[in-house]
Design an enzyme around this catalytic site. Structure first.
Site, PDB file in Angstrom:
ATOM      1  N   SER A 149       3.515  -2.429  10.283  1.00  0.00           N
ATOM      2  CA  SER A 149       4.966  -2.536  10.480  1.00  0.00           C
ATOM      3  C   SER A 149       5.548  -3.890  10.060  1.00  0.00           C
ATOM      4  CB  SER A 149       5.335  -2.204  11.928  1.00  0.00           C
ATOM      5  OG  SER A 149       4.973  -0.866  12.230  1.00  0.00           O
ATOM      6  N   GLY A 181       2.623   1.999  10.916  1.00  0.00           N
ATOM      7  CA  GLY A 181       3.598   3.082  10.795  1.00  0.00           C
ATOM      8  C   GLY A 181       4.324   3.389  12.087  1.00  0.00           C
ATOM      9  N   LYS A 235       0.179   4.295  -0.307  1.00  0.00           N
ATOM     10  CA  LYS A 235      -0.433   5.491   0.303  1.00  0.00           C
ATOM     11  C   LYS A 235      -0.150   6.728  -0.567  1.00  0.00           C
ATOM     12  CE  LYS A 235      -0.166   3.210   4.749  1.00  0.00           C
ATOM     13  NZ  LYS A 235      -0.030   3.293   6.201  1.00  0.00           N
ATOM     14  N   ASN A 266       0.870  -1.174   0.000  1.00  0.00           N
ATOM     15  CA  ASN A 266       0.000   0.000   0.000  1.00  0.00           C
ATOM     16  C   ASN A 266       0.910   1.227   0.000  1.00  0.00           C
ATOM     17  OD1 ASN A 266      -1.790   2.037   0.520  1.00  0.00           O
ATOM     18  ND2 ASN A 266      -2.333   1.349   2.588  1.00  0.00           N
ATOM     19  N   GLU A 314      -5.426  -4.937  10.591  1.00  0.00           N
ATOM     20  CA  GLU A 314      -4.351  -3.974  10.798  1.00  0.00           C
ATOM     21  C   GLU A 314      -4.590  -3.243  12.115  1.00  0.00           C
ATOM     22  OE1 GLU A 314      -2.427  -2.838   6.806  1.00  0.00           O
ATOM     23  OE2 GLU A 314      -4.160  -1.542   7.072  1.00  0.00           O
ATOM     24  N   HIS A 343      -9.494   1.306   4.975  1.00  0.00           N
ATOM     25  CA  HIS A 343      -8.208   1.404   5.674  1.00  0.00           C
ATOM     26  C   HIS A 343      -8.380   2.308   6.893  1.00  0.00           C
ATOM     27  CE1 HIS A 343      -4.084   2.531   6.553  1.00  0.00           C
ATOM     28  NE2 HIS A 343      -3.728   1.425   5.946  1.00  0.00           N
ATOM     29  N   GLU A 375      -6.724   4.650   8.012  1.00  0.00           N
ATOM     30  CA  GLU A 375      -6.519   6.088   7.758  1.00  0.00           C
ATOM     31  C   GLU A 375      -7.784   6.697   7.149  1.00  0.00           C
ATOM     32  OE1 GLU A 375      -2.839   5.555   5.645  1.00  0.00           O
ATOM     33  OE2 GLU A 375      -1.934   4.937   7.547  1.00  0.00           O
TER      34      GLU A 375
HETATM   35  P1  PGA Z   1       2.915   0.159   7.717  1.00  0.00           P
HETATM   36  O1  PGA Z   1       1.445   0.398   7.134  1.00  0.00           O
HETATM   37  O2  PGA Z   1       3.437  -1.112   7.086  1.00  0.00           O
HETATM   38  O3  PGA Z   1       3.697   1.363   7.321  1.00  0.00           O
HETATM   39  O4  PGA Z   1       2.784   0.010   9.199  1.00  0.00           O
HETATM   40  C1  PGA Z   1       0.544  -0.662   6.936  1.00  0.00           C
HETATM   41  C2  PGA Z   1      -0.741  -0.155   6.345  1.00  0.00           C
HETATM   42  O5  PGA Z   1      -1.225   0.910   6.754  1.00  0.00           O
HETATM   43  O6  PGA Z   1      -1.330  -0.805   5.442  1.00  0.00           O
END
Ligand code: PGA
Length: 255
Positions: free
Chosen positions: A217, A177, A13, A11, A171, A97, A99
């Protein structure tokens, strides 16, 4: 894993300009030569989808949108429809997601409309769920996840049918992140819960076939252990999917 093919999804983003994205896509394709035992997918920002599609060509890297509107077209400034995603080569779309849920106010009811629209179009939804740190500490993880699953897949529940191609992604918000990964046992516990929910809601066949990804992560150093868990069928990778020297080792993990 019981016959479910592993899926490694990146992803991207709101990252990467077109040149870097094309280079990364080419490196991924190059690294995959002869490899057919896992699926690979990337979700670039909308504007660079055509360039990434051309870089990937007909090779086995699936393309996903990071979001979509549930309507097919109309007066929805700033939005993109599922049909538009298909027009630039997407076979999948990430929906709900965290976010989108936390920063842009998406509710499970909105995500449900999107899942329905994607399914109508034949676009495979990757539906994300996850609890916050506070919810985990209050012992509410399963309750929150069940609420998100019930709400985001309301239309599938109404038809008592979950297409086998549907993908779920667990997630935990506190792992996205942050560099803090759920330990594999913790993730497995949730994945087993999600599979149990699928079974109780839709029956044994989708519980056997639907892939449940872990995200938060994921990096080269923890992928193998995560993928060794029986109910983790793949990963959704954010930060580490932006660099070839991190994403390619993740794709080629060995158990
Ligand atoms: P990350 O994000 O691997 O940077 O923790 C995962 C995601 O939001 O899909």
């Amino acid at each position: 894993m019981e016959g479910r093919k592993p899926l490694i999804a990146g992803n991207w983003k709101m990252n990467l300009d077109v040149g870097d994205a094309v280079d990364l896509a080419r490196s991924i394709v190059e690294s995959l030569k002869g490899r057919t035992d896992r699926d690979v997918l990337v979700a670039p920002p909308f504007t660079i989808l055509p360039a990434v599609r051309d870089a990937v060509g007909s090779r086995n890297v699936f393309l996903a949108g990071q979001n979509m509107h549930w309507e097919m077209k109309g007066a929805f400034t700033g939005e993109i429809s599922g049909r538009m995603l298909q027009g630039v080569g997407c076979t999948h779309v990430i929906l709900g997601h965290s976010e989108r849920r936390t920063l842009f106010g998406e509710t499970s009811a909105m995500i449900d409309l999107k899942v329905k629209s994607a399914a109508l179009l034949g676009l495979i939804p990757i539906v994300c769920i996850g609890e916050s740190l506070e919810e985990r500490e209050q012992g509410r993880t399963f309750e929150v996840l069940e609420e998100q699953l019930n709400g985001s897949l309301q239309n599938f529940r109404a038809d008592a049918l979950m297409p086998a191609s549907t993908i779920l992604a667990y997630e935990p918000l506190w792992a996205i992140g942050t560099g803090k990964t759920a330990d594999p046992g913790q993730a497995q516990e949730v994945h087993a819960f999600v599979r149990g929910w699928i079974e109780k809601t839709f029956g044994g066949a989708p519980a056997r076939d639907v892939r449940v990804l872990y995200g938060g992560s994921v990096k080269p150093s923890n992928i193998s252990e995560l993928m060794s868990m029986p109910d983790i069928d793949g990963v959704l990778v954010g930060g580490a999917s932006l660099k070839a020297d991190e994403f390619i080792p993740i794709i080629h993990y060995q158990e």
